[in-house]
Design a protein around this motif. Structure first.
Motif, mmCIF file in Angstrom:
data_model
loop_
_atom_site.group_PDB
_atom_site.id
_atom_site.type_symbol
_atom_site.label_atom_id
_atom_site.label_comp_id
_atom_site.label_asym_id
_atom_site.label_seq_id
_atom_site.Cartn_x
_atom_site.Cartn_y
_atom_site.Cartn_z
ATOM 1 N N ARG A 1 -17.114 -1.074 2.380
ATOM 2 C CA ARG A 1 -18.390 -0.851 1.704
ATOM 3 C C ARG A 1 -18.192 -0.769 0.200
ATOM 4 N N GLY A 2 -17.045 -1.277 -0.274
ATOM 5 C CA GLY A 2 -16.729 -1.229 -1.694
ATOM 6 C C GLY A 2 -17.382 -2.353 -2.466
ATOM 7 N N LEU A 3 -17.067 -2.380 -3.791
ATOM 8 C CA LEU A 3 -17.655 -3.369 -4.695
ATOM 9 C C LEU A 3 -17.435 -4.797 -4.199
ATOM 10 N N LEU A 4 -16.192 -5.074 -3.771
ATOM 11 C CA LEU A 4 -15.862 -6.434 -3.329
ATOM 12 C C LEU A 4 -15.874 -6.555 -1.808
ATOM 13 N N GLY A 5 -16.332 -5.466 -1.144
ATOM 14 C CA GLY A 5 -16.252 -5.414 0.315
ATOM 15 C C GLY A 5 -16.939 -6.563 1.010
ATOM 16 N N SER A 6 -18.190 -6.854 0.617
ATOM 17 C CA SER A 6 -18.929 -7.890 1.344
ATOM 18 C C SER A 6 -18.341 -9.275 1.062
ATOM 19 N N GLU A 7 -17.835 -9.490 -0.165
ATOM 20 C CA GLU A 7 -17.208 -10.774 -0.486
ATOM 21 C C GLU A 7 -15.958 -10.974 0.366
ATOM 22 N N LEU A 8 -15.123 -9.897 0.434
ATOM 23 C CA LEU A 8 -13.896 -9.984 1.222
ATOM 24 C C LEU A 8 -14.226 -10.189 2.692
ATOM 25 N N ASP A 9 -15.284 -9.509 3.135
ATOM 26 C CA ASP A 9 -15.707 -9.614 4.529
ATOM 27 C C ASP A 9 -16.094 -11.057 4.849
ATOM 28 N N VAL B 1 -5.641 0.580 -19.379
ATOM 29 C CA VAL B 1 -4.648 -0.043 -18.508
ATOM 30 C C VAL B 1 -3.582 0.971 -18.096
ATOM 31 N N LEU B 2 -3.310 1.926 -18.983
ATOM 32 C CA LEU B 2 -2.282 2.922 -18.691
ATOM 33 C C LEU B 2 -2.821 4.093 -17.879
ATOM 34 N N LEU B 3 -4.117 4.086 -17.626
ATOM 35 C CA LEU B 3 -4.765 5.204 -16.944
ATOM 36 C C LEU B 3 -4.083 5.630 -15.632
ATOM 37 N N PRO B 4 -3.669 4.667 -14.769
ATOM 38 C CA PRO B 4 -3.038 5.084 -13.507
ATOM 39 C C PRO B 4 -1.807 5.968 -13.695
ATOM 40 N N LEU B 5 -1.202 5.938 -14.901
ATOM 41 C CA LEU B 5 -0.052 6.800 -15.172
ATOM 42 C C LEU B 5 -0.427 8.267 -15.074
ATOM 43 N N VAL B 6 -1.615 8.606 -15.559
ATOM 44 C CA VAL B 6 -2.003 10.011 -15.620
ATOM 45 C C VAL B 6 -2.988 10.389 -14.525
ATOM 46 N N LEU B 7 -3.558 9.383 -13.882
ATOM 47 C CA LEU B 7 -4.535 9.650 -12.828
ATOM 48 C C LEU B 7 -3.818 10.206 -11.591
ATOM 49 N N PRO B 8 -4.365 11.229 -10.939
ATOM 50 C CA PRO B 8 -3.762 11.629 -9.666
ATOM 51 C C PRO B 8 -3.862 10.454 -8.694
ATOM 52 N N PRO B 9 -2.761 10.146 -7.971
ATOM 53 C CA PRO B 9 -2.780 8.988 -7.070
ATOM 54 C C PRO B 9 -3.929 9.021 -6.065
ATOM 55 N N VAL B 10 -4.339 10.225 -5.645
ATOM 56 C CA VAL B 10 -5.459 10.310 -4.695
ATOM 57 C C VAL B 10 -6.709 9.679 -5.305
ATOM 58 N N VAL B 11 -6.919 9.935 -6.591
ATOM 59 C CA VAL B 11 -8.072 9.358 -7.279
ATOM 60 C C VAL B 11 -7.936 7.841 -7.309
ATOM 61 N N GLY B 12 -6.710 7.372 -7.554
ATOM 62 C CA GLY B 12 -6.457 5.944 -7.520
ATOM 63 C C GLY B 12 -6.805 5.361 -6.157
ATOM 64 N N GLY B 13 -6.418 6.078 -5.108
ATOM 65 C CA GLY B 13 -6.709 5.630 -3.743
ATOM 66 C C GLY B 13 -8.202 5.533 -3.499
ATOM 67 N N LEU B 14 -8.944 6.546 -3.958
ATOM 68 C CA LEU B 14 -10.400 6.525 -3.795
ATOM 69 C C LEU B 14 -11.000 5.346 -4.549
ATOM 70 N N ALA B 15 -10.515 5.143 -5.783
ATOM 71 C CA ALA B 15 -11.035 4.047 -6.596
ATOM 72 C C ALA B 15 -10.796 2.707 -5.909
ATOM 73 N N LEU B 16 -9.609 2.548 -5.333
ATOM 74 C CA LEU B 16 -9.299 1.308 -4.619
ATOM 75 C C LEU B 16 -10.197 1.143 -3.397
ATOM 76 N N LEU B 17 -10.441 2.273 -2.718
ATOM 77 C CA LEU B 17 -11.314 2.259 -1.539
ATOM 78 C C LEU B 17 -12.709 1.775 -1.923
ATOM 79 N N TYR B 18 -13.207 2.278 -3.067
ATOM 80 C CA TYR B 18 -14.551 1.914 -3.507
ATOM 81 C C TYR B 18 -14.594 0.488 -4.063
ATOM 82 N N THR B 19 -13.402 -0.106 -4.271
ATOM 83 C CA THR B 19 -13.359 -1.483 -4.764
ATOM 84 C C THR B 19 -13.142 -2.467 -3.615
ATOM 85 N N PHE B 20 -12.072 -2.208 -2.822
ATOM 86 C CA PHE B 20 -11.677 -3.177 -1.794
ATOM 87 C C PHE B 20 -12.085 -2.761 -0.391
ATOM 88 N N GLY B 21 -12.626 -1.544 -0.249
ATOM 89 C CA GLY B 21 -13.035 -1.068 1.073
ATOM 90 C C GLY B 21 -14.178 -1.884 1.631
#
Lengths: 268, 255
Positions: A121-129, A99-119
């Motif tokens: 073509r991400g994990l939840l992409g088709s559901e959100l679509d 849970v504390l990982l975002p503290l040490v993660l470079p924000p760019v990596v966080g952005g990519l992770a979010l992209l792959y989740t909510f983008g």
């Protein structure tokens, strides 16, 4: 007992003198760059620079999104902290680290992770679509990015406050017949309110400064996704004076937020 | 007491490590000669190859490359960054450098680049022309007008008589490309060379109006150059047939 305490109070523990040298060097290291920014500001055009249409749009967008993400941090962070602090279960330590990982993660990596989740073509992409929701390139994406990076700040300070407060009063209240919700509302929350406030201030400040995850995940469009840090980064290309002026605005807002919080509650 | 000693020794260790990091930065100076080249990000692949070529031709010479947005690089040079050669992705940025008087001679144009439409490989919005970019529900990403690729985009819009309403105005052409390769955007405007470099990850759609907006790439030896002759030899390599061949393969046009 009382006598011993008095002598202790009369002779305060001294600080080793050598400690001051690195302390002063460290303080100068933090303060000098702030002085440098102030020195670089073009004061004669300061007013025009910070009131341009782009600047104002970025300023309000930053305040709005940071307020929204701080609210989300409180809504989800407080329950997370309570579970982590009050319940012992297998894997709690691992979960806490994750849970504390975002503290040490470079924000760019966080952005990519979010992209792959909510983008798209991400994990939840088709559901959100299917729900007709498009997150990328929207203000919602900015809030998500800020919440992702700021949430750990709130969880950490809340969990610390909960552990410091202990469970004595909660146990007493429960033994007097109060249900879990009453205990949480009447005992736990009031006890950790200063910790909650300082966590919220930290989360707000972190949201205000968010850059990497936002530019990776949300894009950059005036009034929709271009927050103050993104505007500063863009202005630096053509108008360094405007970038410096806006940087100072961001510094002042951050100082104000922290100062207000300190004054009102003695937190931080 | 032991803990205090440990604290002191770890402080010493920290200072030593800082000193060694600082020393590393200087190590280029001892022995061989070094040419430091500041070049626009779009030149990364080509200049990396050319630098290797140059090192092979010149015994004991090392080429240090620093790539970034052209405006960024000029800002660094204005703040006194030590470099010998600067290659810009557009004339306006080179003008900023010459206005500051940092050049040692006249900049020479060594390549040109034009815009191209880029879409994900399956081209989900079926883009075939510049006008298609303005269609309903098409997520177009472009560079912000403040950066060179964005300025070119504005000119392309004027040439085509089409006004785009992009969902995002990115900081750099690589940011635009990333939004397209990830599939978030239906289309973007990048340089021809970016489409070439991205290979199969994207689909390129050339458009005739791009001929109206040709970006020129100038290169110059800097006044601060430690070894001006050696720096000029690197510039000569870029302008030579070898250099032009490498640039051509990457998709650049001839000046």
């Amino acid at each position: 007992m009382a006598a011993r305490e008095r002598t202790r109070a009369e002779r305060p523990v001294g600080l080793p003198r050598w400690l001051y040298v690195p302390a002063v060097v460290g303080a100068a290291f933090v303060l000098l760059p702030l002085v440098a920014i102030v020195a670089k500001v073009d004061w004669s055009h300061f007013g025009d620079l910070i009131t341009s249409e782009g600047s104002r749009a970025a300023f309000w967008l930053s305040l709005k999104t940071s307020a929204a993400s701080t609210s989300l941090c409180i809504a989800f962070g407080v329950p997370m902290a309570v579970v982590l602090a009050r319940r012992q279960f297998r894997g709690a330590a691992v979960l806490r680290s994750l849970v504390l990982l975002p503290l040490v993660l470079p924000p760019v990596v966080g952005g990519l992770a979010l992209l792959y989740t909510f983008g798209r073509r991400g994990l939840l992409g088709s559901e959100l679509d299917a729900l007709g929701v498009q997150v990328a390139f929207s203000t919602v994406a900015v809030v998500l990015a800020q919440t992702f990076v700021a949430l750990p700040f709130l969880v950490v300070s809340m969990e610390g406050a909960l552990r410091t407060a202990g469970q004595r009063y909660e146990v007493v209240a429960a033994s007097l017949g109060a249900g879990p919700t009453t205990v949480f509302r009447r005992i736990t929350l009031p006890l950790v309110l200063p910790g909650l406030l300082s966590g919220a201030v930290l989360a707000f400040a972190r949201s205000l400064g968010e850059f990497g995850a936002t530019i990776t995940f949300a894009g950059s469009l005036q009034g929709r996704t271009r927050t103050l840090p993104l505007e500063i980064y863009l202005q630096r290309e053509t108008d360094p004076d405007a970038a410096v002026a806006l940087a100072l605005v961001l510094v002042v807002v951050a100082v104000l937020v922290i100062g207000l919080a300190r004054q009102s509650r003695g937190v931080l | 007491m032991p803990s205090r000693r440990r604290a002191a020794s770890s402080g010493v260790a920290l200072l030593l490590s800082l000193a060694s990091v600082a020393a590393c930065g200087d190590s280029g100076g001892d022995g061989g000669r070094t040419v430091t080249v500041y070049a626009a990000a779009s030149l990364t692949a080509t200049f990396t190859d050319l630098a290797r070529e140059f090192e092979e031709q010149h015994e004991g010479v090392e080429v240090e490359l620093s790539f970034g947005g052209s405006s960024d690089l000029v800002a660094q040079l204005q703040e006194g960054a030590p470099a010998d050669v600067f290659a810009s992705a557009d004339q306006a940025t080179m003008d900023k450098l010459t206005a500051a008087g940092l050049q040692a001679g006249d900049p020479q144009v060594f390549a040109t680049n034009t815009l191209e439409i880029v879409t994900p490989p399956d081209n989900p919005a079926a883009i075939t022309s510049f006008a298609d970019l303005a269609g309903d529900g098409v997520n177009v990403v472009v560079c912000a007008p403040e950066v060179p690729c964005g300025a070119a985009t504005v000119k392309a819009e004027e040439a085509a008589g089409v006004t785009l309403s992009p969902v995002s105005e990115e900081q750099s052409v690589t940011d635009v490309l990333a939004k397209v390769t990830s599939g978030e955007a239906d289309a973007g405007l990048v340089y021809v060379t970016d489409v070439t470099a991205a290979g199969g990850a994207v689909h390129g759609v050339p458009f005739p109006e791009s001929g109206e907006v040709v970006n020129t790439y100038p290169i110059v030896v800097l006044e601060e150059a430690e070894d001006g002759e050696l720096a000029q030899e690197f510039v000569d390599l870029v302008l030579s047939d070898t250099g032009q061949g490498a640039l051509g393969r990457a998709g650049f046009g001839r000046p």
